[in-house]
Write a protein that holds these residues in place. Structure first.
Motif, PDB file in Angstrom:
ATOM      1  N   VAL A 188     -15.032  56.744  35.223  1.00 27.57           N
ATOM      2  CA  VAL A 188     -15.164  55.282  35.303  1.00 27.57           C
ATOM      3  C   VAL A 188     -16.641  54.890  35.258  1.00 27.57           C
ATOM      4  CG1 VAL A 188     -14.827  53.291  36.828  1.00 27.57           C
ATOM      5  CG2 VAL A 188     -12.976  54.929  36.500  1.00 27.57           C
ATOM      6  N   ALA A 189     -17.499  55.642  35.977  1.00 26.87           N
ATOM      7  CA  ALA A 189     -18.935  55.316  35.999  1.00 26.87           C
ATOM      8  C   ALA A 189     -19.535  55.462  34.600  1.00 26.87           C
ATOM      9  CB  ALA A 189     -19.661  56.242  36.980  1.00 26.87           C
ATOM     10  N   THR A 190     -19.144  56.510  33.875  1.00 31.73           N
ATOM     11  CA  THR A 190     -19.658  56.677  32.507  1.00 31.73           C
ATOM     12  C   THR A 190     -19.196  55.522  31.633  1.00 31.73           C
ATOM     13  OG1 THR A 190     -19.604  59.065  32.767  1.00 31.73           O
ATOM     14  CG2 THR A 190     -19.718  58.230  30.516  1.00 31.73           C
TER      15      THR A 190
ATOM     16  N   HIS B 270     -18.454  52.543  32.505  1.00 39.25           N
ATOM     17  CA  HIS B 270     -19.185  51.333  32.885  1.00 39.25           C
ATOM     18  C   HIS B 270     -20.604  51.351  32.302  1.00 39.25           C
ATOM     19  CE1 HIS B 270     -20.243  47.871  35.239  1.00 39.25           C
ATOM     20  NE2 HIS B 270     -21.328  48.513  35.661  1.00 39.25           N
ATOM     21  N   SER B 271     -21.266  52.518  32.403  1.00 34.77           N
ATOM     22  CA  SER B 271     -22.658  52.597  31.941  1.00 34.77           C
ATOM     23  C   SER B 271     -22.757  52.444  30.421  1.00 34.77           C
ATOM     24  CB  SER B 271     -23.291  53.923  32.371  1.00 34.77           C
ATOM     25  OG  SER B 271     -22.820  54.971  31.550  1.00 34.77           O
ATOM     26  N   LEU B 272     -21.669  52.723  29.706  1.00 37.21           N
ATOM     27  CA  LEU B 272     -21.702  52.621  28.239  1.00 37.21           C
ATOM     28  C   LEU B 272     -21.705  51.172  27.765  1.00 37.21           C
ATOM     29  CD1 LEU B 272     -19.229  55.407  27.095  1.00 37.21           C
ATOM     30  CD2 LEU B 272     -21.696  55.472  27.186  1.00 37.21           C
ATOM     31  N   THR B 273     -21.258  50.271  28.653  1.00 40.52           N
ATOM     32  CA  THR B 273     -21.124  48.874  28.203  1.00 40.52           C
ATOM     33  C   THR B 273     -22.329  48.039  28.615  1.00 40.52           C
ATOM     34  OG1 THR B 273     -19.950  48.362  30.232  1.00 40.52           O
ATOM     35  CG2 THR B 273     -18.606  48.916  28.310  1.00 40.52           C
ATOM     36  N   THR B 274     -23.374  48.655  29.163  1.00 46.01           N
ATOM     37  CA  THR B 274     -24.467  47.860  29.710  1.00 46.01           C
ATOM     38  C   THR B 274     -25.727  47.932  28.852  1.00 46.01           C
ATOM     39  OG1 THR B 274     -25.017  49.755  31.085  1.00 46.01           O
ATOM     40  CG2 THR B 274     -23.714  48.020  32.105  1.00 46.01           C
ATOM     41  N   LEU B 275     -25.545  48.002  27.546  1.00 44.19           N
ATOM     42  CA  LEU B 275     -26.699  48.113  26.655  1.00 44.19           C
ATOM     43  C   LEU B 275     -27.157  46.743  26.142  1.00 44.19           C
ATOM     44  CD1 LEU B 275     -28.360  50.465  25.353  1.00 44.19           C
ATOM     45  CD2 LEU B 275     -26.908  50.212  23.361  1.00 44.19           C
ATOM     46  N   ALA B 276     -26.273  45.734  26.277  1.00 38.79           N
ATOM     47  CA  ALA B 276     -26.520  44.421  25.678  1.00 38.79           C
ATOM     48  C   ALA B 276     -27.926  43.905  25.940  1.00 38.79           C
ATOM     49  CB  ALA B 276     -25.480  43.438  26.217  1.00 38.79           C
ATOM     50  N   ARG B 277     -28.633  43.579  24.860  1.00 38.10           N
ATOM     51  CA  ARG B 277     -29.983  43.042  24.970  1.00 38.10           C
ATOM     52  C   ARG B 277     -30.182  42.011  23.863  1.00 38.10           C
ATOM     53  NH1 ARG B 277     -33.671  47.959  24.846  1.00 38.10           N
ATOM     54  NH2 ARG B 277     -32.088  49.305  25.705  1.00 38.10           N
ATOM     55  N   PRO B 278     -31.015  40.971  24.111  1.00 38.75           N
ATOM     56  CA  PRO B 278     -31.152  39.905  23.124  1.00 38.75           C
ATOM     57  C   PRO B 278     -31.813  40.368  21.818  1.00 38.75           C
ATOM     58  CG  PRO B 278     -32.614  39.541  25.010  1.00 38.75           C
ATOM     59  CD  PRO B 278     -31.730  40.675  25.369  1.00 38.75           C
ATOM     60  N   SER B 279     -32.574  41.470  21.858  1.00 37.99           N
ATOM     61  CA  SER B 279     -33.294  41.905  20.651  1.00 37.99           C
ATOM     62  C   SER B 279     -32.390  42.675  19.692  1.00 37.99           C
ATOM     63  CB  SER B 279     -34.457  42.800  21.051  1.00 37.99           C
ATOM     64  OG  SER B 279     -33.956  43.997  21.609  1.00 37.99           O
ATOM     65  N   ALA B 280     -31.083  42.670  19.966  1.00 35.22           N
ATOM     66  CA  ALA B 280     -30.191  43.542  19.200  1.00 35.22           C
ATOM     67  C   ALA B 280     -30.103  43.136  17.736  1.00 35.22           C
ATOM     68  CB  ALA B 280     -28.808  43.514  19.814  1.00 35.22           C
ATOM     69  N   LEU B 281     -29.882  44.146  16.910  1.00 32.22           N
ATOM     70  CA  LEU B 281     -29.597  43.922  15.500  1.00 32.22           C
ATOM     71  C   LEU B 281     -28.073  43.788  15.386  1.00 32.22           C
ATOM     72  CD1 LEU B 281     -30.568  44.204  12.446  1.00 32.22           C
ATOM     73  CD2 LEU B 281     -29.893  46.583  12.679  1.00 32.22           C
ATOM     74  N   VAL B 282     -27.609  42.733  14.696  1.00 33.24           N
ATOM     75  CA  VAL B 282     -26.165  42.534  14.584  1.00 33.24           C
ATOM     76  C   VAL B 282     -25.694  42.957  13.201  1.00 33.24           C
ATOM     77  CG1 VAL B 282     -24.288  40.852  14.739  1.00 33.24           C
ATOM     78  CG2 VAL B 282     -26.317  40.592  16.179  1.00 33.24           C
ATOM     79  N   VAL B 283     -24.686  43.800  13.161  1.00 32.56           N
ATOM     80  CA  VAL B 283     -24.126  44.241  11.889  1.00 32.56           C
ATOM     81  C   VAL B 283     -22.605  44.086  11.951  1.00 32.56           C
ATOM     82  CG1 VAL B 283     -24.040  46.098  10.190  1.00 32.56           C
ATOM     83  CG2 VAL B 283     -25.940  46.010  11.797  1.00 32.56           C
ATOM     84  N   GLU B 284     -22.046  43.492  10.907  1.00 35.19           N
ATOM     85  CA  GLU B 284     -20.588  43.383  10.837  1.00 35.19           C
ATOM     86  C   GLU B 284     -20.040  44.582  10.074  1.00 35.19           C
ATOM     87  OE1 GLU B 284     -20.387  38.510  10.522  1.00 35.19           O
ATOM     88  OE2 GLU B 284     -19.677  39.734   8.856  1.00 35.19           O
ATOM     89  N   ILE B 285     -19.038  45.212  10.652  1.00 29.40           N
ATOM     90  CA  ILE B 285     -18.394  46.321   9.953  1.00 29.40           C
ATOM     91  C   ILE B 285     -16.913  46.004   9.823  1.00 29.40           C
ATOM     92  CG2 ILE B 285     -17.806  48.761  10.045  1.00 29.40           C
ATOM     93  CD1 ILE B 285     -20.435  49.367  11.017  1.00 29.40           C
ATOM     94  N   THR B 286     -16.441  46.004   8.585  1.00 36.52           N
ATOM     95  CA  THR B 286     -15.032  45.728   8.339  1.00 36.52           C
ATOM     96  C   THR B 286     -14.376  46.988   7.810  1.00 36.52           C
ATOM     97  OG1 THR B 286     -15.682  43.480   7.760  1.00 36.52           O
ATOM     98  CG2 THR B 286     -13.442  44.147   7.189  1.00 36.52           C
ATOM     99  N   GLY B 287     -13.360  47.438   8.506  1.00 35.66           N
ATOM    100  CA  GLY B 287     -12.622  48.618   8.054  1.00 35.66           C
ATOM    101  C   GLY B 287     -11.536  48.187   7.093  1.00 35.66           C
TER     102      GLY B 287
END
Ligand code: CUA
Length: 356
Positions: A126-128, A130-147
């Motif tokens: 559970v801790a892992t 949780h820690s995986l979802t806490t990367l969000a930062r305003p400087s992020a590059l946004v990319v759309e991926i459509t499968g």
């Protein structure tokens, strides 16, 4: 009669040559398995993390591995002791009370250890997560991926103001910067798995999902569709190229350009054929009349590593074979065979090969 059987005539140890060969073959297989496991799969392996999230997943994986290995060894040891240790035997109901107490104590202790270990693994998991979802930062590059069945559309939204960059089956990201992948699917459920960077995330029709990734070191990582999505599910790969920020900026700038203008009469002919034939109904080549939206954007096809979503390396020969007979090597996909003479095929292949 085989040579192995001949060799047994008059020999006191008839099975020896066969056994030796079997041993050699097993040793060879083992060496091959170890070599492939340690080298060939670095590009697609959660045990060789290229980013912080994959490193956390790897740590959790090793924790599970070692705890489970110790438990397995303990259980097998207890089983062997139970099978082969000849202690005193008692009839039903005649076991001495102190023996009864020892047994109860042992079973109780084993149960406690099991509960504590399982709780520990649950908390770690559970801790892992949780820690995986806490990367969000305003400087992020946004990319759309459509499968899609069976390829990946990759879109950089507004990389240069007012411009979009569309490409396919290859995602470039800058090292050291968080990247937000906006995931969508217009057909069936796919799942994006870049083992070197993160865990799996499903792409669900009618529902946007997101995945944060960040690469710590440059590298080429292979991703696969991890949800069975039809006949060519196995041929739905995506290359993720993590590169230093300056190099990434150069790549993105080049991708934002329109397609290269033909420089020879053959290339012009290839371009005209592409626009006139059915190719342009489905594919876009920016800067030409080809503006179809249902198949991969080919504006910079020649800059990509592979063809047909990672099915082959991007070479002239593979490209010609793919256009000449799209249903042969990847049956069921949406690309139809187009009626082309040998000359026409060569011209189109030459033109597409010039689109760096
Ligand atoms: Cu897409 Cu499996």
């Amino acid at each position: 009669m085989s040579a192995g059987a001949d060799a047994t005539v008059g020999s006191p140890t008839p099975a020896t040559p066969r056994r030796a060969r079997l041993r050699r073959e097993l040793a060879g297989l083992l060496a091959l398995a170890l070599a492939t496991a340690s080298c060939a799969f670095h590009e697609q392996s959660m045990l060789h993390p290229g980013g912080i999230q994959a490193a956390r997943i790897e740590r959790l994986w090793w924790t599970f591995f070692w705890i489970c290995a110790v438990v397995w060894i303990a259980v097998v040891a207890a089983l062997l002791v139970g099978l082969f240790h000849r202690g005193p035997r008692y009839r039903e109901g005649e076991r001495p009370p102190e023996r009864e107490r020892t047994l109860l104590r042992n079973v109780g202790a084993a149960t406690m250890v099991t509960v504590v270990l399982l709780l520990g693994l649950l908390v770690g998991s559970v801790a892992t997560g949780h820690s995986l979802t806490t990367l969000a930062r305003p400087s992020a590059l946004v990319v759309e991926i459509t499968g899609r069945q069976w390829w990946w559309a990759v879109t950089y939204v507004d990389p240069v103001p007012g411009r979009r960059v569309d490409t396919a089956n290859e995602l470039h990201i800058p090292v050291g910067r968080p990247v937000l992948l906006e995931l969508a699917s217009p057909d069936v459920i796919h799942s994006l798995w870049i083992p070197n960077l993160h865990g799996k995330r499903d792409l669900i029709p009618g529902y946007r999902t997101r995945l944060w990734i960040e690469a710590d070191r440059p590298g080429a990582y292979r991703a696969e569709c991890a949800e069975f999505c039809g006949e060519q599910h196995a041929h739905m790969a995506l290359w993720v190229i993590a590169e230093p920020p300056e190099r990434f900026a150069g790549w993105l700038g080049a991708q934002a350009q329109q397609a290269a203008t033909p420089t020879t009469s053959t290339l012009w002919r290839g371009r005209q054929l592409f626009e006139q034939k059915a190719c342009s109904n489905c594919h876009t080549i920016r800067g030409t009349q080809a503006s179809g939206k249902v198949a991969p954007d080919l504006t910079h096809l020649a800059s990509r590593r592979t063809l047909a979503a990672g099915t082959w390396p991007n070479t002239r020969g593979h490209l010609a074979a793919w256009i000449a007979d799209p249903q042969g090597p990847k049956p069921g996909n949406s690309m139809p065979a187009v009626d082309l003479s040998g000359d026409e095929l060569q011209a189109i292949v030459a033109y597409l090969g010039s689109l760096k």
